[in-house]
Design a protein around this motif. Structure first.
Motif, PDB file in Angstrom:
ATOM      1  N   GLU C  79       0.843  -1.204   0.000  1.00  0.00           N
ATOM      2  CA  GLU C  79       0.000   0.000   0.000  1.00  0.00           C
ATOM      3  C   GLU C  79       0.876   1.251   0.000  1.00  0.00           C
ATOM      4  N   VAL C  80       1.872   1.242   0.855  1.00  0.00           N
ATOM      5  CA  VAL C  80       2.686   2.441   1.023  1.00  0.00           C
ATOM      6  C   VAL C  80       3.491   2.737  -0.243  1.00  0.00           C
ATOM      7  N   ILE C  95      -8.782   0.318  -3.290  1.00  0.00           N
ATOM      8  CA  ILE C  95      -9.032   1.068  -2.064  1.00  0.00           C
ATOM      9  C   ILE C  95      -8.163   0.548  -0.937  1.00  0.00           C
ATOM     10  N   HIS C  96      -7.645   1.486  -0.191  1.00  0.00           N
ATOM     11  CA  HIS C  96      -6.955   1.139   1.045  1.00  0.00           C
ATOM     12  C   HIS C  96      -7.743   1.744   2.180  1.00  0.00           C
ATOM     13  N   SER C  97      -8.113   0.900   3.130  1.00  0.00           N
ATOM     14  CA  SER C  97      -8.812   1.428   4.296  1.00  0.00           C
ATOM     15  C   SER C  97      -7.883   1.339   5.505  1.00  0.00           C
ATOM     16  N   LEU C  98      -7.700   0.143   6.045  1.00  0.00           N
ATOM     17  CA  LEU C  98      -6.909  -0.003   7.265  1.00  0.00           C
ATOM     18  C   LEU C  98      -5.994  -1.209   7.176  1.00  0.00           C
ATOM     19  N   PHE C  99      -5.237  -1.405   8.222  1.00  0.00           N
ATOM     20  CA  PHE C  99      -4.302  -2.522   8.277  1.00  0.00           C
ATOM     21  C   PHE C  99      -5.060  -3.852   8.379  1.00  0.00           C
ATOM     22  N   GLY C 100      -6.050  -3.858   9.269  1.00  0.00           N
ATOM     23  CA  GLY C 100      -6.642  -5.157   9.608  1.00  0.00           C
ATOM     24  C   GLY C 100      -7.974  -5.459   8.975  1.00  0.00           C
ATOM     25  N   ASN C 101      -8.402  -4.666   7.987  1.00  0.00           N
ATOM     26  CA  ASN C 101      -9.774  -4.870   7.528  1.00  0.00           C
ATOM     27  C   ASN C 101      -9.938  -5.125   6.040  1.00  0.00           C
ATOM     28  N   ALA C 104     -12.692  -7.503   5.128  1.00  0.00           N
ATOM     29  CA  ALA C 104     -14.036  -6.997   5.365  1.00  0.00           C
ATOM     30  C   ALA C 104     -14.408  -5.922   4.346  1.00  0.00           C
ATOM     31  N   VAL C 105     -13.469  -5.075   4.022  1.00  0.00           N
ATOM     32  CA  VAL C 105     -13.744  -4.054   3.006  1.00  0.00           C
ATOM     33  C   VAL C 105     -14.108  -4.751   1.690  1.00  0.00           C
ATOM     34  N   CYS C 139     -11.005 -10.444  10.485  1.00  0.00           N
ATOM     35  CA  CYS C 139     -11.824 -10.112   9.317  1.00  0.00           C
ATOM     36  C   CYS C 139     -11.687 -11.185   8.240  1.00  0.00           C
TER      37      CYS C 139
END
Lengths: 420, 540, 334
Positions: C79-80, C95-101, C104-105, C139
């Protein structure tokens, strides 16, 4: 159509009328009845097309809503208390990404000690998450606010929490005026996302932003919320035009025209306060010049509206079901910000934490004390000083005093709410 | 779409970030020298023609092959294929059967009547070539390609030199030899048979601008063996040459061949085919010291030839010979033991080596002969300007392949000399050693075994022992080539670059690096199967 | 005299392409029309295995779906390095939301697509081993058990490389990381810890689970292609060596993945509905030292006093994989 029903059911039906496309559900009291009702509607087919997803945590619930919203679906979920905290990272993320998710927060205390009853600690812990936060006074308003919230969220590309007091509203059977599908359809346009994940027009959502642009991104979030201060009253007005009733808006005042003392509060407690004020205003009770300011929109905080409502008063008493540990009130701090420089006396009253009943009797005494400027800057309504002091003494005497909650319960001898 | 500022970005926009600036090493495509090519005395671009054969384009493959060697059908039979000895595939499974594919291509060309490409425009220069053996034919061919007129003077009655008079038919069918010579004649090479050059300078006077000497080693070396009258002592050259005449030489039932080279083997196997009950090779050293190629020894043993190791012939009697046992000293030299044995023998054939007839070179100023060899410089020119030499006359590596290589090299040198220049061979690139490659990528594929004639027919007829490959297995064999050091468009570099910094240019056009984005990680070089990429430090 | 039938293309299918192969038998990566889902200009380290693995996998998914892919990405290196403002390398909706999800996304995206009737558009979630086996595990497991229509791809480089090489639950035993330093009596990561997520995925009985490496492109592409033929939850775990975290030369990335597979350290297999259907057999068996030695994260096992016992324990782990997944070298067919 007028109906007698549980608050949760009313909200569920209102949400269903908003044609949500993805609903994520994870059980936590006291919001469970809402998603249970929605789940049933999806399963039986009366709410379609809609995907109802039983997720494994609130964190997943918000994450699924993020994905669904980013892919262009109208997304909804509900939570409370620990659940809201468990999803907190995703809560911030949803607003950061500008995704118009609507979430019901059935307000409940936060542990430890674990407590399932109502206060506003949960929602207010997320006051800076970038979400809009609307607080319902009644079940009717809760229902109405959800309809407005979808429109507002999607117009602004920001998520909204509709907060309603757990149990007090969610589990209360009241008469509500349930709108028709045609009314809701007339008020709420189809969701046209500002950004959407679509292979025919690819974008990357959720970039990493460094110091060169991060402040600007954050400022833009602020600007959006400021924009909402105009939109919220406008949409409330439109709502009235379609549905024929006042609901929503930034604030509501009650009998403040000549009030020297104005009580400021949020949520269902406004009903009890209004009843108390009505009684105090009676000539036979002394005809107190007292009124109330209800805050419907906590985020963005309507500074101008609050200032306008309070400007002719001499003092205000913020009665809030939340607490800034080590400071006093949360709502109070916001209100004080709004009246900075206006020369008003202000008092903070922390009340009703963890479901502690707020009685008219206590309010009468409190408000009279307030009128006479006899309140401490921060007051804890109906605190059992006996129990507290005992514990404080114990702690001074012994290093290992054991868990506080259990010790207090022992002192009280029963469940704490009993005597109130 | 009114995208949220900074959070939502336009696709693929990272092209603005030129990561090439990170690079400290830069990949470069190279063509390294495949070890087969490096080992080929004829200087064939083996990898090059195999590359074409791999795609099934045999004619193109043949055309690539004949750029360096006009005799692939012959070479595909008689070459001792040092290329296969150098082949990197030995380190994966076994060497590519280069020789068999070469033969397949040569045979295809004969079968389909492929002609050489049209030569360059005539230069008007004439070159005399002495001898129509492989060196002479090769030189004449290359000279013709370059537009010069090559005229071969051949002393013998038929063209081919030692290929015809030294190699048995079972190894080189004469129709194959004839077909490849005919193609050269069709190409414009002129051959005058039974035209012995007895004085090279005189011969040159006949309108030639230069001469190439490619006389074979036709004269057998002799050894003195005390012999009674009755015993027949013959030499190998005469026996093999006799096979081309009207009647085969009479060798008897029991034939002893004296010597340890390929010629000894040839003679013994010929004797067997002529009806000898016993053909015995007597050799003074051990098998591992024997100059004959191992596979030929093996084939001979299969055909029932017996070999007496560590033995010398002391004398030849009426119907037998006396053999002395030898023992190797600590330096590996055979020393007499004083132990004797008698072996029945109707004839003894000496196969002790051959010399070239150098009589035509008498009184050529500047020309130096040392130990029976004409001394030539790096450009194959003798001490006498305009007189070049190659093949058996100019070296001890007396194979068809070496001769073809000499002929080619000499032709290039003659071409330069005719233009008043000195021929300088282009510098050779570094060798594509297996360490510079990544053999992981080659799937296991053992060498295709060529069909071998059954043993009864091998002992009684002069049919070709080793069969050829058919098209399918020739293709298979060609595709075993690992293309050492030369891009074969496997797409690895294109695929393995984490930065998409390799541009694929399309079939036959190979690849190029996009240095705007290449970070110089070197994965392309590490994963290039054939070692056609090298990493070089960036200058700044 | 019998001859082998010729279906042999010089390098078989080991190379990316090969001019001799008919185009339909070449890899997606061999094509000039490949999507380059992750574009040049990304900021991955030199020789990054994850950048390579991601392009391999997503390009194959794009090929299999005719370009109808949406990706959800966990926080992490991928992502980075791919989306620092103001540029993104992705050419697909991402899409990038969070580290751990991420899982689920992706579920949410899949739900949105379903409700909108966009059957052709498919969802891929992706993350590193930290985002998958540790923080994103909840998730992921939820996505698995609901059998959501998502292909989750884990790019396993055995640690939190983005944050400076810390241990994850996918860090192998004895490996040195910033949080399992090579000091003390048992230097490096502890034996008997960690988890092999593909096995956990198998236990969910989801329709498809596979492992792959960046050294076996054809296999990887075949697995992604197969995964895209299936609806429901799918999981592909790809070993992607990290030059930075492993302490290997940038040019050795593919070689390290190859060695991991050839030594039995990393089993490459494919399973459907909880049952293993095929494994990628070892071609040239090698001792684990061949894999360990080039990596600085194992440097403490070698040198003057080699940690013979530790190496033997790692060998035992590899041997166990070889037995368990039946990875023994087989004779190659053509």
């Amino acid at each position: 159509m007028l109906k007698q029903m549980e608050g949760s059911r009313a909200v569920a039906e209102a949400v269903a009328l908003c044609r949500p496309e993805v609903i994520c559900a994870y059980p936590i009291s006291p919001q469970t009845h809402i998603v249970e009702a929605l789940g049933e509607m999806v399963k039986e087919g009366s709410l379609a097309p809609c995907e109802f997803i039983n997720v494994e945590s609130e964190f997943a619930a918000m994450s699924v809503a993020i994905g669904a919203s980013a892919a262009g679906a109208r997304s909804y979920t509900a939570t409370a208390s620990q659940g809201l905290l468990f999803m907190a990272e995703a809560v911030f993320n949803a607003s950061g990404l500008g995704l118009p998710i609507v979430m019901t927060v059935a307000n409940r205390a936060i542990g430890a000690p674990i407590n399932i009853w109502n206060d506003h600690s949960d929602a207010l812990s997320q006051r800076d998450s970038g979400w809009l936060q609307l607080f319902a006074e009644t079940n009717q308003e809760a229902l109405d606010l959800h309809i407005q919230a979808f429109r507002l969220a999607e117009e602004l590309s920001l998520p909204i929490m509709v907060c309603m007091d757990g149990f007090i509203l969610t589990h209360a059977y009241e008469r509500v005026d349930m709108p028709t599908q045609a009314q809701v359809d007339a008020y709420l346009p189809r969701y046209e996302p500002r950004q959407v994940l679509d292979p025919s027009d690819p974008v990357s959502i959720g970039a990493m932003v460094g110091p060169e642009a991060f402040m600007e991104v954050r400022y833009l979030a602020h600007a959006k919320q400021m924009e909402a201060l105009q939109l919220i009253p406008a949409y409330a007005a439109e709502f009235k035009a379609v549905f024929g009733r006042d609901s929503g808006g930034l604030t509501h005042t009650y009998r403040t025209e000549d009030a020297e003392t104005i009580i400021v509060a949020m949520g269902s407690v406004l009903g009890t306060i209004k009843d108390t004020i009505d009684e105090m205003r009676q000539p036979e009770n002394g005809g107190h010049k007292i009124g109330v300011l209800g805050i419907t929109c906590f985020r963005p905080f309507p500074i101008a509206a609050v200032a306008a409502a309070l400007k002719h008063a001499k003092r205000f008493v913020v009665l809030e079901k939340s607490m800034a540990v080590g400071l006093g009130g949360i709502l109070a701090v916001n209100v004080r910000m709004a009246v900075t420089g206006m020369g008003l006396k202000g008092y903070t009253v922390v009340a009703g934490l963890g479901g502690r009943a707020i009685t008219k009797k206590s309010l009468h005494a409190l408000f009279r004390q307030g009128e006479q400027d006899g309140l401490e800057p921060v007051t804890f309504l109906d605190l059992d000083w006996n129990v507290v002091n005992k514990q404080l003494e114990r702690e001074k005497a012994h290093r290992r005093t054991g868990p506080v909650a259990e010790a207090l319960l022992r002192d009280v001898g029963v469940v704490g709410a009993r005597n109130y | 779409m009114d995208k949220p500022f900074a959070i939502t970005l336009d696709p693929g926009s990272s092209l603005a970030n030129r990561t090439g600036s990170w690079r400290t090493f830069r990949p470069e495509y190279v063509d390294r020298l495949p070890p087969c090519n490096a080992a080929c005395p004829a200087g064939e671009n083996i990898q090059g023609w195999l590359f074409r054969a791999e795609s099934g384009d045999y004619e193109k493959a043949w055309r690539a092959l004949v750029e360096n060697n006009p005799l692939p059908a012959i070479m595909g039979r008689v070459c001792y294929h040092p290329c296969e000895g150098g082949c990197n595939r030995q380190q994966v499974d076994s060497a590519v059967g280069i020789n068999s594919v070469e033969r397949f291509l040569g045979d295809e060309a004969n079968k389909r009547g492929w002609k050489f490409d049209t030569p360059a425009a005539a230069t008007g220069r004439r070159v005399l070539v002495v001898g129509s053996g492989p060196a002479g034919l090769s030189a004449a061919y290359q000279l013709t390609r370059m537009g010069h007129k090559a005229v071969i003077h051949e002393a013998g009655p038929l063209a081919g030199g030692m290929m015809r008079f030294g190699i048995p038919k079972y190894r080189l069918p004469r129709e194959v030899l004839d077909a490849e010579i005919k193609r050269l004649l069709d190409f414009g090479v002129e051959i005058h048979l039974q035209t012995k050059v007895s004085n090279v300078l005189d011969a040159m006077m006949d309108g030639f601008d230069a001469v190439f000497l490619g006389v074979g080693a036709h004269i057998a070396k002799r050894a003195y063996i005390p012999a009674g009258d009755a015993n027949k002592i013959l030499d190998a050259v005469a026996v093999l040459r006799g096979m081309e005449g009207e009647s085969a030489p009479m060798l008897g039932r029991k034939v002893v061949v004296y010597g340890g080279g390929n010629t000894a083997i040839d003679v013994a196997r010929t004797a067997k085919r002529l009806g000898a009950e016993e053909a015995i090779i007597v050799y003074r050293r051990t098998r591992d010291k024997m100059p004959a190629h191992d596979f030929e020894v093996e084939e001979a043993l299969q055909e029932g030839i017996s070999i007496k190791w560590l033995s010398t012939i002391k004398e030849a009697g009426e119907s037998d010979i006396m053999v002395e046992k030898m023992a190797l000293d600590d330096k590996g030299f055979p020393q007499p033991t004083g132990e004797f044995e008698r072996i029945e023998a109707d004839s003894v054939v000496l196969a002790l080596g051959q010399d070239a007839d150098l009589s035509l070179l008498e009184n050529v100023p500047g020309l130096v002969v040392d130990k029976g060899l004409i001394q030539v410089d790096a450009a194959m020119m003798t001490g006498h300007p305009g007189v070049f030499a190659g093949g058996d006359m100019a070296g001890n590596d007396r194979t068809v392949t070496v001769a073809v290589g000499h002929g080619k090299k000499a032709a290039r040198a003659i071409d330069a000399w005719l233009r008043g220049e000195k021929y300088a061979p282009p510098p050779k690139p570094e060798i594509a050693t297996v360490e510079r490659m990544n053999p992981w990528y080659y799937s296991d594929a053992p060498k295709t075994v060529r069909p071998v004639l059954d043993i009864i027919r091998r002992q009684s007829t002069f049919e070709e022992v080793l069969g050829g490959l058919d098209e399918t297995n020739a293709l298979f064999e060609a595709r075993r080539c690992m293309s050492c050091g030369n891009c074969f468009e496997c797409d690895n570099c294109y695929g393995v670059c984490p930065d998409n910094a390799v541009i694929k240019r399309g079939p036959g056009k190979r690849f190029q690096f996009n240095f705007d984005y290449c970070k110089g990680c070197g994965i392309c070089a590490a994963e290039c199967p054939c070692g056609a990429i090298r990493m070089v430090p960036e200058e700044n | 005299m019998s001859f082998q039938p010729v279906k042999f293309y010089q390098t078989g299918t080991f190379t990316v392409g090969n001019r001799l192969l008919p185009p339909e038998e070449r890899s997606v990566q061999a094509s000039t029309k490949r999507f380059n889902s992750i574009n040049s200009g990304h900021r991955a380290c030199q020789g990054c295995g994850e950048a390579l693995g991601a392009r391999y996998a997503i390009d194959a998914a794009m090929e299999a779906t005719d370009g109808q892919i949406i990706a959800a990405n966990a926080t992490g290196c991928l992502e980075v390095f791919s989306t620092p403002y103001p540029e993104t390398s992705w050419q697909i909706p991402w899409i990038h939301s969070l580290f751990g999800n991420a899982a689920a996304v992706a579920t949410g995206i899949a739900a949105a697509l379903k409700v909108k009737g966009k059957k052709d558009v498919r969802v891929v979630a992706q993350g590193g081993d930290g985002g998958t086996t540790d923080i994103g595990f909840g998730c992921l497991s939820g996505m698995f058990e609901r059998n959501d229509d998502v292909l989750y791809i884990c790019y396993d480089n055995g640690g939190y490389m983005n944050t400076g090489v810390q241990r994850s639950s996918a860090t192998p035993a004895a490996a040195r990381t910033s949080t399992t330093p090579a000091v003390g009596s048992d230097p490096g990561n502890v034996f008997g810890q960690g988890k092999f997520l593909p096995a956990i995925a198998l236990a969910h009985d989801i329709p498809y689970v596979a492992t792959a490496t960046v050294a076996d492109l054809r296999d990887l592409e075949a697995k992604v292609t197969r995964a895209m033929e299936i609806r429901g939850a799918r999981y592909i775990h790809i070993l992607v060596p990290c030059p930075l975290g492993w302490g290997t030369a940038a040019h050795d990335t593919i070689r390290m993945a190859r060695l991991a597979k050839e030594t039995g350290i990393f089993p490459v297999f494919e399973a459907e509905h909880g049952e293993i259907k095929s494994v990628l057999a070892i071609r040239h068996p090698l001792p684990v030292e061949e894999y360990l030695k080039p990596q600085k994260r194992y440097a403490h096992l070698f040198g003057k006093n080699p940690a013979v016992e530790t190496i033997a324990r790692i060998q035992a782990l590899a041997d166990k994989n070889i037995r368990k997944y039946r990875l023994q070298a087989r004779k190659e067919g053509h």
